[in-house]
Design a protein around this motif. Structure first.
Motif, short mmCIF file in Angstrom:
data_model
loop_
_atom_site.label_atom_id
_atom_site.label_comp_id
_atom_site.label_asym_id
_atom_site.label_seq_id
_atom_site.Cartn_x
_atom_site.Cartn_y
_atom_site.Cartn_z
N PRO A 191 93.70 43.91 9.92
CA PRO A 191 95.14 44.41 10.14
C PRO A 191 95.62 44.40 11.58
O PRO A 191 96.60 44.60 11.78
CB PRO A 191 94.69 45.94 9.97
N TYR A 251 98.15 48.66 23.44
CA TYR A 251 97.86 48.92 22.14
C TYR A 251 98.16 47.68 21.26
O TYR A 251 99.16 46.88 21.66
CB TYR A 251 98.79 50.05 21.58
N GLY A 293 100.21 46.64 17.80
CA GLY A 293 101.04 47.65 17.18
C GLY A 293 101.96 48.51 18.08
O GLY A 293 101.88 48.66 19.26
N PRO A 303 91.01 51.92 16.19
CA PRO A 303 91.95 52.65 15.50
C PRO A 303 92.46 53.74 16.14
O PRO A 303 91.59 54.52 16.68
CB PRO A 303 91.61 52.77 13.79
N ASP A 355 94.89 57.49 16.03
CA ASP A 355 95.62 58.28 15.34
C ASP A 355 96.94 58.15 14.67
O ASP A 355 97.53 58.73 14.07
CB ASP A 355 95.45 60.02 15.58
N ASP A 356 97.66 57.12 15.40
CA ASP A 356 99.20 57.08 15.21
C ASP A 356 99.33 55.40 14.64
O ASP A 356 100.43 54.88 14.75
CB ASP A 356 99.97 57.08 16.47
N ASN A 357 98.48 55.02 13.90
CA ASN A 357 98.55 53.68 13.09
C ASN A 357 98.72 52.55 14.14
O ASN A 357 99.16 51.52 13.87
CB ASN A 357 100.08 53.72 12.24
N ARG A 358 98.45 52.88 15.58
CA ARG A 358 98.28 51.65 16.61
C ARG A 358 96.77 51.39 16.70
O ARG A 358 95.94 52.18 16.13
CB ARG A 358 98.90 51.89 17.50
N TRP A 359 96.26 50.38 17.21
CA TRP A 359 95.08 49.94 17.50
C TRP A 359 94.93 49.94 19.18
O TRP A 359 95.65 49.01 19.85
CB TRP A 359 94.83 48.56 17.00
#
Length: 190
Positions: free
Chosen positions: A38, A52, A54, A145, A147-151
């Protein structure tokens, strides 16, 4: 007339050679390479004094500054030990005590005790340049990962304190350094 692969390829290589020598150590952005994952092809973004894959770059420019740069992309200064910004004093890059790739606030040289200032490396490898961190026995970077759909990006070390608590969920990646040749991209990152 006999042609060899070399005699056929040489004119093509010569025609595609750059006119001038590229900068040996340019300003650059970073893109993650990790096939079938991803994070593949995600851009590295500065936000909340961390980095980050993303999400979006977070930047700021005071209203009294004329002609503010757009601040919509994250760019490292040559060498990768600081960010490419206009703010006086710049913004230094470091690895914080948790292992997170981080940057200083504008107008501050404050770095948490136990942090590492490198070594960060920019290497003009073929066909792509790469950015890496080799301190603390790290083998570059990993993305974990959040918690906010970023890495969130960390030094690739086993004892990093990662957002979801499990370093085994993190993905090592190749940080491809993409040359940046435009104007200074941001007043400051936040």
């Amino acid at each position: 007339m006999k042609f060899t692969l070399t005699s056929l390829a040489f004119p093509l290589l010569a025609a595609s050679a750059p006119v001038g020598e590229p900068a040996p150590n340019p300003a650059f952005g970073v893109m993650a390479i990790r096939s079938a994952s991803p994070i593949h092809y995600l851009q590295l973004n500065a936000a909340s004094q961390k980095f980050y894959l993303g999400g979006n770059t977070a930047s700021y420019c005071p209203t009294q500054v004329k002609n503010c740069p757009p601040g919509n992309q994250t760019v490292f200064a040559p060498g990768g030990s600081s960010l490419d910004t206009m703010v006086p004093g710049g913004q230094q890059v470091y690895i914080d005590p948790t292992g997170a790739l981080s940057f200083t606030q504008a107008h501050s040289v404050n770095i948490p005790q136990g942090s590492s200032l490198g070594p960060f490396h920019y290497a003009a490898d073929e066909p792509w340049a790469h950015y890496s961190f080799a301190g603390w026995g790290a083998s570059g970077f990993m993305a974990c990962p959040a918690d906010d759909n970023r890495w969130q990006v960390f030094a690739a070390i086993q004892n990093a304190t990662v957002p979801q608590g499990n370093v085994d969920e993190c993905l090592g990646f190749s940080a491809v350094a993409l040359d940046y040749t435009g104007d200074i991209p941001a007043w400051q990152y936040v």
